[in-house]
Motif scaffolding. Structure first.
Motif, PDB file in Angstrom:
ATOM      1  N   GLY A  46      20.444  65.641  54.573  1.00 30.37           N
ATOM      2  CA  GLY A  46      21.637  66.478  54.565  1.00 30.37           C
ATOM      3  C   GLY A  46      22.204  66.749  55.940  1.00 30.37           C
ATOM      4  N   SER A  47      22.259  65.739  56.800  1.00 27.82           N
ATOM      5  CA  SER A  47      22.732  65.918  58.181  1.00 27.82           C
ATOM      6  C   SER A  47      24.148  66.485  58.218  1.00 27.82           C
ATOM      7  N   GLY A  50      27.305  64.219  59.603  1.00 28.93           N
ATOM      8  CA  GLY A  50      27.905  63.092  58.893  1.00 28.93           C
ATOM      9  C   GLY A  50      27.091  61.820  58.897  1.00 28.93           C
ATOM     10  N   THR A  51      25.829  61.895  59.293  1.00 27.75           N
ATOM     11  CA  THR A  51      24.981  60.703  59.298  1.00 27.75           C
ATOM     12  C   THR A  51      24.935  60.045  57.927  1.00 27.75           C
ATOM     13  N   GLY A  52      24.787  60.852  56.886  1.00 29.34           N
ATOM     14  CA  GLY A  52      24.695  60.311  55.531  1.00 29.34           C
ATOM     15  C   GLY A  52      25.942  59.539  55.124  1.00 29.34           C
ATOM     16  N   ALA A  53      27.098  60.039  55.482  1.00 26.87           N
ATOM     17  CA  ALA A  53      28.348  59.355  55.140  1.00 26.87           C
ATOM     18  C   ALA A  53      28.466  58.030  55.882  1.00 26.87           C
ATOM     19  N   GLN A  64      21.806  44.963  51.338  1.00 26.44           N
ATOM     20  CA  GLN A  64      20.400  45.126  51.710  1.00 26.44           C
ATOM     21  C   GLN A  64      20.132  46.464  52.398  1.00 26.44           C
ATOM     22  N   VAL A  65      21.153  47.293  52.488  1.00 21.87           N
ATOM     23  CA  VAL A  65      21.008  48.634  53.054  1.00 21.87           C
ATOM     24  C   VAL A  65      21.200  49.650  51.934  1.00 21.87           C
ATOM     25  N   HIS A  66      20.309  50.615  51.857  1.00 19.53           N
ATOM     26  CA  HIS A  66      20.345  51.635  50.812  1.00 19.53           C
ATOM     27  C   HIS A  66      20.249  53.018  51.455  1.00 19.53           C
ATOM     28  N   VAL A  67      20.716  54.030  50.742  1.00 22.44           N
ATOM     29  CA  VAL A  67      20.709  55.389  51.271  1.00 22.44           C
ATOM     30  C   VAL A  67      20.154  56.336  50.216  1.00 22.44           C
ATOM     31  N   LEU A  68      19.231  57.177  50.641  1.00 19.82           N
ATOM     32  CA  LEU A  68      18.678  58.227  49.785  1.00 19.82           C
ATOM     33  C   LEU A  68      19.063  59.560  50.404  1.00 19.82           C
ATOM     34  N   HIS A  69      19.851  60.346  49.680  1.00 17.03           N
ATOM     35  CA  HIS A  69      20.315  61.639  50.194  1.00 17.03           C
ATOM     36  C   HIS A  69      19.406  62.755  49.706  1.00 17.03           C
ATOM     37  N   ARG A  70      18.958  63.578  50.652  1.00 18.70           N
ATOM     38  CA  ARG A  70      18.194  64.779  50.334  1.00 18.70           C
ATOM     39  C   ARG A  70      19.027  65.995  50.739  1.00 18.70           C
ATOM     40  N   THR A  71      18.782  67.118  50.103  1.00 20.70           N
ATOM     41  CA  THR A  71      19.666  68.267  50.292  1.00 20.70           C
ATOM     42  C   THR A  71      19.262  69.184  51.430  1.00 20.70           C
TER      43      THR A  71
END
Length: 261
Positions: A46-47, A50-53, A64-71
């Protein structure tokens, strides 16, 4: 596909992030160039910067790139545990760890891939022959070397860089060390998993790397974090010794002592 990848299987590097907007695109690109067969999982806590975006944008352009968002920011270990669970569910054969700040150079990932061919866990080590650090003050090097010596003595393990965070695990290793029982959430998580791997009778190999101090963004390591890790390791060591003494006392009963006199 290279020999290493054909024998090891599908590989993913888990990269935890918190406020790494200035680094994330840079480090992911380096991984993808250095090892095109290796996938990347960004685990963002939850940066607010804006790192997650940014990571989402990279993932849209690269399958081949994936993102897992944590709160929430719940600690390095918690982020890795979430990433490991995702990778195991996705069927990866090799699951790696690396920092987002460039301290772990993707160009040296090949060393770890080669090392894993005859190991269950391979660690990119600063403190084995050939390993080194760049741009560290002597105080920090002393703290790291001293901390690892403390770990070796107190926990009775031979790993010279048990606190290192550049690693590759075989899938079978993570399945065997019972991740559901891991309670470490901070930086001590690294020592915890090394110890669990050794206690399971598995092989840990260290390969030398050059560790480079971050040049952008702020380090998440602090004196308070280091102290908390020290307390936890001390507790583990004392508990381990108590169990050893208690176990010996149970085996050598008063009756057995009388019989040996």
């Amino acid at each position: 596909m290279s020999e290493q990848h054909s024998t090891l299987g599908r590989t993913v590097m888990v990269i935890p992030t918190y406020n790494e907007a200035s680094n994330i695109a840079w480090i992911v690109e380096r991984v993808r160039i250095a090892q095109p067969q290796v996938d990347v999982l960004v685990v963002d806590d939850g940066s607010p910067d804006g790192t997650g975006a940014i990571a989402d944008g990279i993932a849209r352009a690269d399958p081949q790139v994936h993102v897992l968002h944590r709160t929430e920011k719940a600690g390095l270990g918690a982020a890795y545990l979430a990433g490991f669970a995702w990778a195991l569910e996705a069927g990866y054969d090799v699951i790696g760890e690396m920092d987002a700040d460039g301290s772990h150079q993707p160009e040296q990932l090949q060393r770890l891939l080669v090392g894993l061919r005859d190991a269950d866990l391979v660690i990119g080590s600063r403190w084995v022959p050939g390993g080194s650090v760049v741009n560290w003050p002597w105080q920090r090097e002393l703290l790291s070397r001293g901390g690892n010596l403390y770990v070796r003595v107190l926990l009775g393990i031979g790993v010279r860089d048990a606190t290192a965070g550049y690693r590759l695990f075989r899938r079978s290793t993570l399945e065997r060390i019972r991740l559901d029982e891991v309670r470490s959430t901070g930086y001590v998580f690294q020592t915890d998993l090394v110890t669990r791997t050794l206690q399971a009778g598995l092989t840990v190999r260290e390969v030398p790397i050059e560790f480079v101090e971050r040049v952008r963004g702020e380090s998440k390591m602090s004196g308070q974090v280091a102290l908390e890790s020290l307390k936890r390791i001390t507790w583990w060591g004392l508990r381990q010794r108590w169990h050893a003494v208690k176990g010996h006392a149970q085996v050598t009963s008063p009756r057995e002592l009388q019989q040996t006199r």
